[in-house]
Design a protein around this motif. Sequence first.
Motif, PDB file in Angstrom:
ATOM      1  N   SER A 164       0.827  -1.209   0.000  1.00  0.00           N
ATOM      2  CA  SER A 164       0.000   0.000   0.000  1.00  0.00           C
ATOM      3  C   SER A 164       0.862   1.259   0.000  1.00  0.00           C
ATOM      4  CB  SER A 164      -0.927  -0.003   1.223  1.00  0.00           C
ATOM      5  OG  SER A 164      -1.839  -1.089   1.156  1.00  0.00           O
ATOM      6  N   LYS A 165       1.978   1.202   0.712  1.00  0.00           N
ATOM      7  CA  LYS A 165       2.881   2.353   0.745  1.00  0.00           C
ATOM      8  C   LYS A 165       3.618   2.512  -0.583  1.00  0.00           C
ATOM      9  CE  LYS A 165       3.601   1.970   5.732  1.00  0.00           C
ATOM     10  NZ  LYS A 165       4.577   1.680   6.819  1.00  0.00           N
ATOM     11  N   ILE A 166       4.074   1.399  -1.139  1.00  0.00           N
ATOM     12  CA  ILE A 166       4.819   1.465  -2.401  1.00  0.00           C
ATOM     13  C   ILE A 166       3.923   1.917  -3.542  1.00  0.00           C
ATOM     14  CG2 ILE A 166       6.090   0.106  -4.105  1.00  0.00           C
ATOM     15  CD1 ILE A 166       6.955  -1.738  -1.861  1.00  0.00           C
ATOM     16  N   LEU A 167       2.676   1.450  -3.539  1.00  0.00           N
ATOM     17  CA  LEU A 167       1.752   1.752  -4.639  1.00  0.00           C
ATOM     18  C   LEU A 167       0.947   3.022  -4.392  1.00  0.00           C
ATOM     19  CD1 LEU A 167       0.345  -1.868  -5.216  1.00  0.00           C
ATOM     20  CD2 LEU A 167       2.199  -0.728  -6.441  1.00  0.00           C
ATOM     21  N   SER A 168       1.304   3.780  -3.355  1.00  0.00           N
ATOM     22  CA  SER A 168       0.626   5.050  -3.042  1.00  0.00           C
ATOM     23  C   SER A 168      -0.867   4.859  -2.794  1.00  0.00           C
ATOM     24  CB  SER A 168       0.859   6.070  -4.169  1.00  0.00           C
ATOM     25  OG  SER A 168       2.240   6.298  -4.352  1.00  0.00           O
ATOM     26  N   ASN A 169      -1.174   4.040  -1.793  1.00  0.00           N
ATOM     27  CA  ASN A 169      -2.552   3.801  -1.355  1.00  0.00           C
ATOM     28  C   ASN A 169      -3.475   3.354  -2.491  1.00  0.00           C
ATOM     29  OD1 ASN A 169      -2.051   4.574   1.377  1.00  0.00           O
ATOM     30  ND2 ASN A 169      -2.067   6.715   0.709  1.00  0.00           N
ATOM     31  N   PRO A 170      -3.272   2.163  -2.998  1.00  0.00           N
ATOM     32  CA  PRO A 170      -4.132   1.658  -4.083  1.00  0.00           C
ATOM     33  C   PRO A 170      -5.519   1.289  -3.557  1.00  0.00           C
ATOM     34  CG  PRO A 170      -2.745  -0.098  -3.273  1.00  0.00           C
ATOM     35  CD  PRO A 170      -2.300   1.145  -2.538  1.00  0.00           C
ATOM     36  N   GLU A 171      -6.454   1.138  -4.469  1.00  0.00           N
ATOM     37  CA  GLU A 171      -7.755   0.594  -4.090  1.00  0.00           C
ATOM     38  C   GLU A 171      -7.556  -0.880  -3.737  1.00  0.00           C
ATOM     39  OE1 GLU A 171     -11.173   1.577  -6.609  1.00  0.00           O
ATOM     40  OE2 GLU A 171      -9.798   2.806  -7.788  1.00  0.00           O
ATOM     41  N   ILE A 172      -8.137  -1.315  -2.630  1.00  0.00           N
ATOM     42  CA  ILE A 172      -7.956  -2.697  -2.175  1.00  0.00           C
ATOM     43  C   ILE A 172      -9.322  -3.368  -2.052  1.00  0.00           C
ATOM     44  CG2 ILE A 172      -7.095  -4.189  -0.321  1.00  0.00           C
ATOM     45  CD1 ILE A 172      -5.092  -2.032   0.383  1.00  0.00           C
ATOM     46  N   TYR A 173      -9.430  -4.544  -2.657  1.00  0.00           N
ATOM     47  CA  TYR A 173     -10.669  -5.317  -2.595  1.00  0.00           C
ATOM     48  C   TYR A 173     -10.334  -6.739  -2.132  1.00  0.00           C
ATOM     49  CZ  TYR A 173     -12.459  -1.496  -5.439  1.00  0.00           C
ATOM     50  OH  TYR A 173     -12.804  -0.242  -5.913  1.00  0.00           O
ATOM     51  N   ARG A 174     -11.096  -7.232  -1.198  1.00  0.00           N
ATOM     52  CA  ARG A 174     -10.903  -8.586  -0.692  1.00  0.00           C
ATOM     53  C   ARG A 174     -12.029  -9.473  -1.203  1.00  0.00           C
ATOM     54  NH1 ARG A 174      -7.366  -8.465   4.117  1.00  0.00           N
ATOM     55  NH2 ARG A 174      -6.736  -6.289   4.454  1.00  0.00           N
ATOM     56  N   VAL A 175     -11.660 -10.555  -1.846  1.00  0.00           N
ATOM     57  CA  VAL A 175     -12.643 -11.482  -2.407  1.00  0.00           C
ATOM     58  C   VAL A 175     -12.334 -12.888  -1.901  1.00  0.00           C
ATOM     59  CG1 VAL A 175     -13.075 -10.091  -4.465  1.00  0.00           C
ATOM     60  CG2 VAL A 175     -11.253 -11.800  -4.487  1.00  0.00           C
ATOM     61  N   LYS A 176     -13.316 -13.744  -1.961  1.00  0.00           N
ATOM     62  CA  LYS A 176     -13.157 -15.094  -1.406  1.00  0.00           C
ATOM     63  C   LYS A 176     -12.375 -16.023  -2.320  1.00  0.00           C
ATOM     64  CE  LYS A 176     -15.800 -19.112   0.174  1.00  0.00           C
ATOM     65  NZ  LYS A 176     -17.145 -19.697   0.358  1.00  0.00           N
ATOM     66  N   TYR A 228     -13.492 -12.987  -7.720  1.00  0.00           N
ATOM     67  CA  TYR A 228     -12.518 -12.044  -8.269  1.00  0.00           C
ATOM     68  C   TYR A 228     -12.874 -11.670  -9.709  1.00  0.00           C
ATOM     69  CZ  TYR A 228      -8.001 -10.962 -10.552  1.00  0.00           C
ATOM     70  OH  TYR A 228      -6.994 -10.429 -11.306  1.00  0.00           O
ATOM     71  N   LEU A 229     -13.125 -12.685 -10.533  1.00  0.00           N
ATOM     72  CA  LEU A 229     -13.416 -12.433 -11.945  1.00  0.00           C
ATOM     73  C   LEU A 229     -14.766 -11.743 -12.151  1.00  0.00           C
ATOM     74  CD1 LEU A 229     -12.142 -15.809 -13.446  1.00  0.00           C
ATOM     75  CD2 LEU A 229     -10.970 -13.600 -13.441  1.00  0.00           C
ATOM     76  N   GLU A 230     -15.679 -11.938 -11.201  1.00  0.00           N
ATOM     77  CA  GLU A 230     -17.011 -11.343 -11.313  1.00  0.00           C
ATOM     78  C   GLU A 230     -17.130 -10.019 -10.559  1.00  0.00           C
ATOM     79  OE1 GLU A 230     -19.583 -14.366  -9.875  1.00  0.00           O
ATOM     80  OE2 GLU A 230     -19.205 -15.750 -11.559  1.00  0.00           O
ATOM     81  N   HIS A 231     -16.059  -9.582  -9.940  1.00  0.00           N
ATOM     82  CA  HIS A 231     -16.108  -8.356  -9.147  1.00  0.00           C
ATOM     83  C   HIS A 231     -16.333  -7.146 -10.068  1.00  0.00           C
ATOM     84  CE1 HIS A 231     -14.897  -5.173  -6.373  1.00  0.00           C
ATOM     85  NE2 HIS A 231     -15.032  -6.055  -5.405  1.00  0.00           N
ATOM     86  N   PRO A 232     -17.194  -6.218  -9.684  1.00  0.00           N
ATOM     87  CA  PRO A 232     -17.486  -5.047 -10.530  1.00  0.00           C
ATOM     88  C   PRO A 232     -16.238  -4.242 -10.893  1.00  0.00           C
ATOM     89  CG  PRO A 232     -19.096  -5.220  -8.769  1.00  0.00           C
ATOM     90  CD  PRO A 232     -18.049  -6.244  -8.483  1.00  0.00           C
ATOM     91  N   LYS A 233     -15.301  -4.125  -9.960  1.00  0.00           N
ATOM     92  CA  LYS A 233     -14.090  -3.357 -10.248  1.00  0.00           C
ATOM     93  C   LYS A 233     -13.230  -4.071 -11.278  1.00  0.00           C
ATOM     94  CE  LYS A 233     -11.321   0.084  -9.820  1.00  0.00           C
ATOM     95  NZ  LYS A 233     -11.725   1.454 -10.225  1.00  0.00           N
ATOM     96  N   PHE A 234     -13.155  -5.395 -11.205  1.00  0.00           N
ATOM     97  CA  PHE A 234     -12.401  -6.156 -12.188  1.00  0.00           C
ATOM     98  C   PHE A 234     -13.018  -5.980 -13.577  1.00  0.00           C
ATOM     99  CE2 PHE A 234     -11.602  -9.973 -14.699  1.00  0.00           C
ATOM    100  CZ  PHE A 234     -10.220 -10.083 -14.607  1.00  0.00           C
TER     101      PHE A 234
END
Length: 235
Positions: free
Chosen positions: A203-215, A220-226
């Motif tokens: 998170s520090k290296i990528l400058s606070n990226p958006e983070i999503y936790r999936v099962k 993951y493949l069906e996630h709206p952000k993906f």
Amino acid sequence: MNLTQEQIAQIENAPILFEWEIIVPFGPTVPIIRLILSLVFFAVFIGLGIYTTAYFPFFTCAISIPVSIQFFVMADNHYHYYLTRYGYYYTRYQKVPEFGYKLTAIFMVLGVIVAIVGTMVIGPMAFVGGGMFLLTGILGKGLPLGPDMTRNYRKIDPKLKYVMFIITEKRKISIKTDPLRTRNNLHLNYPETEKEKIISVFSKILSNPEIYRVKDEDSYLEHPKFEELIKNKVE
């Protein structure tokens, strides 16, 4: 993504911010496959030994080949990750017991002995047993020196915006750019005990990226952000 020697050197020479190791199974059905193969080879060689009366070479193969299958066929992968501010690199090799490499080296030598001596005693069928010894040794690539270790590199571009998916069931992190640039995709595995630390450092290296936790992979493949990233692909 193919990196230049300068980029690789930049990643390697930067201070290591965090490192971890993890053993990843080759696949969920691998133990069953190994067991089935072992039983099949055991039965085949026992049957050939009884049918041809060439007991020594075939019975020896009935023991040695299944044992080798358990050690070498689709062995689990051992990963060691090194994370720096410019990216990360990792080593990967199939985790085989050290004595297994010595064992296959012995098989290669015994193959010649079995073929020569056996032919003098019981005839040409001994070449089958000797050949199987040799094959066992050849299948263990890199032997008898040790595991065939590879090193891979992944670069992080500070100018890009990243999205991080934590796939908990697979203990995997998938990192993509927003919008999606497939050449910059990052994929790595994590041990459960180090998960939060790895996420924090990334998170520090990528400058606070958006983070999503999936099962799992489906979530993951069906996630709206993906789906959004796929839709906004720029390459």
